[in-house]
Design a protein around this motif. Structure first.
Motif, short mmCIF file in Angstrom:
data_model
loop_
_atom_site.label_atom_id
_atom_site.label_comp_id
_atom_site.label_asym_id
_atom_site.label_seq_id
_atom_site.Cartn_x
_atom_site.Cartn_y
_atom_site.Cartn_z
N GLY A 1 0.83 -1.37 0.07
CA GLY A 1 0.05 0.03 0.14
C GLY A 1 0.97 1.26 -0.01
N ALA A 2 1.98 1.12 1.06
CA ALA A 2 2.82 2.59 0.66
C ALA A 2 3.49 2.60 -0.53
N VAL A 3 3.95 1.81 -1.05
CA VAL A 3 4.67 1.66 -2.23
C VAL A 3 3.70 2.10 -3.65
N LEU A 4 2.34 1.93 -3.53
CA LEU A 4 1.33 2.46 -4.43
C LEU A 4 0.96 3.85 -4.23
N VAL B 1 -1.88 3.47 9.45
CA VAL B 1 -2.58 2.59 8.51
C VAL B 1 -3.70 3.26 7.98
N GLY B 2 -4.57 4.01 8.80
CA GLY B 2 -5.63 4.49 8.38
C GLY B 2 -5.58 5.60 7.29
N GLU B 3 -4.65 6.31 7.47
CA GLU B 3 -4.28 7.35 6.40
C GLU B 3 -3.79 6.90 5.09
N CYS B 4 -2.85 5.66 5.05
CA CYS B 4 -2.40 4.83 4.03
C CYS B 4 -3.51 4.08 3.29
N ALA B 5 -4.53 3.82 4.01
CA ALA B 5 -5.67 3.11 3.38
C ALA B 5 -6.74 4.09 2.59
N THR C 1 -11.44 5.47 10.05
CA THR C 1 -11.19 5.94 8.73
C THR C 1 -11.25 4.79 7.82
N MET C 2 -11.59 3.48 8.02
CA MET C 2 -11.47 2.38 7.17
C MET C 2 -12.65 2.21 6.31
N THR C 3 -12.91 1.96 5.14
CA THR C 3 -14.02 1.72 4.31
C THR C 3 -14.44 0.40 4.90
N ALA D 1 -13.73 -4.40 7.73
CA ALA D 1 -12.99 -3.49 7.12
C ALA D 1 -12.53 -4.05 5.72
N LEU D 2 -12.59 -3.18 4.93
CA LEU D 2 -12.05 -3.38 3.49
C LEU D 2 -10.44 -3.05 3.23
N ASP D 3 -9.69 -3.80 2.92
CA ASP D 3 -8.19 -3.49 2.84
C ASP D 3 -7.68 -3.00 1.57
N THR D 4 -8.17 -1.64 1.29
CA THR D 4 -8.15 -0.97 0.13
C THR D 4 -6.82 -1.13 -0.59
N ALA D 5 -5.66 -1.08 0.21
CA ALA D 5 -4.34 -1.23 -0.48
C ALA D 5 -4.35 -2.81 -1.01
N ALA D 6 -4.77 -3.87 -0.54
CA ALA D 6 -4.82 -5.22 -1.12
C ALA D 6 -5.80 -5.16 -2.22
N VAL D 7 -6.99 -4.37 -2.31
CA VAL D 7 -7.87 -4.37 -3.56
C VAL D 7 -7.19 -3.62 -4.54
#
Length: 255
Positions: free
Chosen positions: A41-44, A62-66, A184-186, A202-208
């Motif tokens: 997630g951080a890379v993207l 992690v919430g901000e990154c998500a 802050t998570m979807t 919680a949806l892991d938006t970075a994984a998605v």
């Protein structure tokens, strides 16, 4: 070293880069594919132009990154995403569809979820960062202890020794960290057809976001390989070509 000082702030969220653009898509796939899963997630987020460098991206909560990963997804692939969750009551696998918040809402969520901390009794707890998750993943048998030692301080500012905490204190601190992040998570929400339970996760938006890139990039590489073999064009020429034109040429190769 204190981990409660504010990490480097994300960029001002101007000019989000479209990770679906051909050259950036392949660059994102190449860099994220070799990163640890917890760090993708951080890379993207960095490649999408939402953080000035990887060090700062790793230090985002992690919430901000998500939230920023969701913004990158909405920009590149749209707001509609699907997820799979397990019913906590009967164990059935459930598919759920959700619309990500608007870009304005995601920017607001990212800003609001910057370095946050709460007091729990004599302790101060902050939201974990991607860097914390990577440290925990490096010691899976001690993951909880690693996160506690990195994210919790005593009232006098000294780090916590997880071995000295009671189970009740560990539970309270874990709940506090989850509450900071979850705000802050979807969230996916679906009613289980088997038992009728309303299930939320919680949806892991970075994984998605990574999943979409991991599908789109190999498909693009296959197009490039076919067209380069058929016409002798370079990768650079093919990536610069509009998608509709590449598709038209592919039809002629296949026929």
């Amino acid at each position: 070293m204190s981990h409660l000082c504010p990490p480097g702030r994300a960029a001002e969220h101007h000019g989000v880069r479209d990770l679906a653009e051909p050259e950036l898509l392949l660059d994102a796939w190449g860099q994220a594919s070799v990163a640890p899963p917890a760090g993708r997630g951080a890379v993207l987020v960095r490649l999408a132009g939402l953080c000035p460098d990887l060090d700062r991206a790793l230090d985002l909560g992690v919430g901000e990154c998500a939230a920023l990963a969701a913004l990158a997804h909405a920009t590149a692939f749209g707001r509609e995403v699907a997820g799979v969750i397990t019913c906590s009551s009967c164990g059935e696998l459930l598919s759920a569809q959700v619309s990500l918040p608007t870009a304005e809402e995601l920017v607001t969520a990212a800003a609001a979820s910057g370095p946050r901390q709460v007091s729990v009794g004599e302790f101060t707890v902050r939201a974990p960062t991607t860097r914390d998750l990577l440290a925990a993943a490096a010691s899976p048998d001690r993951a909880c202890a690693v996160l506690l030692s990195r994210c919790v301080l005593r009232g006098d500012g000294s780090p916590v020794d997880p071995a000295e905490l009671t189970q009740e204190e560990k539970s309270l601190l874990d709940e506090a960290a989850e509450a900071i992040t979850a705000a802050t998570m979807t969230t996916l929400c679906v009613r289980c057809p088997g038992c009728g339970e309303h299930v939320r996760a919680a949806l892991d938006t970075a994984a998605v976001l990574w999943d979409r890139i991991d599908i789109a990039a190999p498909a693009l590489m296959e197009e490039v390989a076919v067209l380069a073999g058929a016409f002798g064009w370079s990768e650079a020429d093919l990536l610069a070509m509009p998608a509709a034109r590449r598709a038209a040429y592919l039809e002629r190769v296949e026929t």
